[in-house]
Design an enzyme around this catalytic site. Structure first.
Site, PDB file in Angstrom:
ATOM      1  CB  VAL A 114     -12.529  -0.854  -4.116  1.00  0.00           C
ATOM      2  CG1 VAL A 114     -11.052  -1.082  -3.389  1.00  0.00           C
ATOM      3  CG2 VAL A 114     -12.446   0.826  -4.786  1.00  0.00           C
TER       4      VAL A 114
ATOM      5  CE1 TYR B  54      -4.199  -1.650  -4.973  1.00  0.00           C
ATOM      6  CE2 TYR B  54      -6.355  -3.092  -4.677  1.00  0.00           C
ATOM      7  CZ  TYR B  54      -5.530  -1.986  -5.142  1.00  0.00           C
ATOM      8  OH  TYR B  54      -6.469  -1.033  -5.975  1.00  0.00           O
TER       9      TYR B  54
ATOM     10  CE1 TYR C 127      -5.468   6.485  -8.525  1.00  0.00           C
ATOM     11  CE2 TYR C 127      -6.865   7.644  -6.699  1.00  0.00           C
ATOM     12  CZ  TYR C 127      -5.992   6.260  -6.998  1.00  0.00           C
ATOM     13  OH  TYR C 127      -6.294   5.291  -6.374  1.00  0.00           O
TER      14      TYR C 127
ATOM     15  CE  LYS D   7      -5.234   2.662  -8.385  1.00  0.00           C
ATOM     16  NZ  LYS D   7      -5.051   2.125  -7.008  1.00  0.00           N
TER      17      LYS D   7
ATOM     18  CB  SER E  76      -7.560   0.139  -8.545  1.00  0.00           C
ATOM     19  OG  SER E  76      -7.440   0.825  -7.622  1.00  0.00           O
TER      20      SER E  76
HETATM   21  N1  GLU Z   1     -10.213   4.937  -6.101  1.00  0.00           N
HETATM   22  C1  GLU Z   1      -9.940   4.055  -5.245  1.00  0.00           C
HETATM   23  C2  GLU Z   1      -8.950   4.822  -4.371  1.00  0.00           C
HETATM   24  O1  GLU Z   1      -8.256   5.471  -4.749  1.00  0.00           O
HETATM   25  C3  GLU Z   1      -9.219   2.983  -5.989  1.00  0.00           C
HETATM   26  C4  GLU Z   1      -8.922   1.734  -4.716  1.00  0.00           C
HETATM   27  C5  GLU Z   1      -9.229   0.446  -5.687  1.00  0.00           C
HETATM   28  O2  GLU Z   1      -9.846   0.292  -6.386  1.00  0.00           O
HETATM   29  O3  GLU Z   1      -8.553  -0.559  -4.944  1.00  0.00           O
HETATM   30  O4  GLU Z   1      -8.902   4.491  -3.035  1.00  0.00           O
END
Ligand code: GLU
Length: 309
Positions: A261, A243, A191, A67, A64
């Site tokens: 993650v 988050y 994505y 992003k 993430s």
């Molecule tokens: N590729 C992971 C997902 O879409 C990213 C989540 C993350 O890094 O928090 O679940």
């Protein structure tokens, strides 16, 4: 003022000895095998000096953290019009939650929860084939880090493509509200690949430095975004980058940051430094457990919290 390199070595020693390291993400099967004992940290300061400790040269899945860079690209494409399709409020929900989307008519709370990031990727995809959009994201990261060796880990991308049922649900749900311009599988293809980009702490700290220096890449002198936009991206990172652990991270660490993650965290100390840390074990809300602790120790030692010493 303590010597930065000494602080990084001390933190790395302490983190190597830590017993409670959190749990490595296993919902993406390819990530489950990562060694939880790994720990790396890299800091690039405003004057361009790089300081590293631990496994700072080893690559990991940025997940993430990507992003932040797609948000930068999407704002570059459509500017503030983006905020009609995605909000900028903390969600207070899990990164992959679907409940809020129904109440809020398919407009994700912010660009860093999965639903919001999928909308952002949909914007980056506009006018391109998925392959081209993936190439553009990778190219942007290589450009920012001044490093053409950055690649996508194809095994991670495949692993997530095969098991990303929750993201498929989010994308389809938003499509039903008209908040996705492409077919869900095309947007998700991009994505999943952006999340599977592999970078080291050193590369990530370099890629994030434009956010610490008012939008200009100090290495090349190139303006990536305006100072105004850098400030606003930092604001969204501070409020939404962890988050439903964003408040806690602000309380303990006190800088704009984005977690993934894969166990990485990119942190920005406006005007001072760009920081990347990696420890694969996650806490209950999916953020790097020791990564956050290391960032807390670092910002405290250096007086880098944006809220005060
Ligand atoms: N590729 C992971 C997902 O879409 C990213 C989540 C993350 O890094 O928090 O679940």
């Amino acid at each position: 003022m303590p010597i930065l390199q000494d602080v990084l070595e001390e933190i790395t020693d302490a983190m190597r000895r830590a017993e409670d390291r959190g749990r490595v993400a296993d919902y993406i099967p390819q990530l489950a095998g990562v060694d939880p004992a790994r720990f790396g940290i890299a800091v690039v300061t405003g004057d361009g000096a790089m300081h590293c400790a631990g496994d700072a040269e080893e690559t990991f899945s940025i997940q993430s953290i990507s992003k932040v860079f797609t948000l930068t690209m999407a704002l570059g494409r459509i500017g503030d019009g983006l905020w009609r399709r995605v909000g900028r409020e903390p969600s207070g929900n899990a990164f992959n939650s679907i409940v809020q989307l129904e109440r809020e008519d398919g407009i994700p709370r912010n660009p860093f929860i999965n639903a919001g990031a999928i909308v952002v990727t949909d914007v980056v995809l506009s006018g391109h084939e998925p392959r081209e959009a993936i190439g553009a994201i990778l190219h942007f990261l290589r450009f920012l880090a001044e490093d053409d060796s950055i690649i996508i880990d194809k095994a991670v991308a495949r692993s997530e493509t095969l098991t990303g049922y929750r993201n498929v649900a989010l994308a389809n749900y938003m499509k039903s509200f008209g908040n996705l311009n492409h077919e869900p599988e095309r947007t998700l293809g991009v994505y999943f690949h952006q999340c599977a980009i592999a970078m080291s702490c050193r590369q990530l700290a370099l890629a994030g430095r434009f956010l610490a220096t008012g939008g200009r890449n100090p290495g090349t002198g190139f303006r990536v975004v305006s100072p105004e936009r850098a400030k606003r991206i930092n604001a969204v990172m501070l409020t939404c980058g962890h988050y439903d652990g964003s408040g806690d991270f602000a309380y303990h660490v006190g800088i704009p940051a984005k977690s993934g993650v894969g166990g990485g965290i990119l942190g920005v100390v406006p005007g001072k430094a760009s920081i990347a840390v990696w420890s694969p074990g996650l806490n209950a809300v999916g953020n790097s457990q020791l990564g956050a602790l290391a960032m807390e120790r670092l910002t405290r030692a250096m007086g880098w919290s944006v809220f005060g010493p």
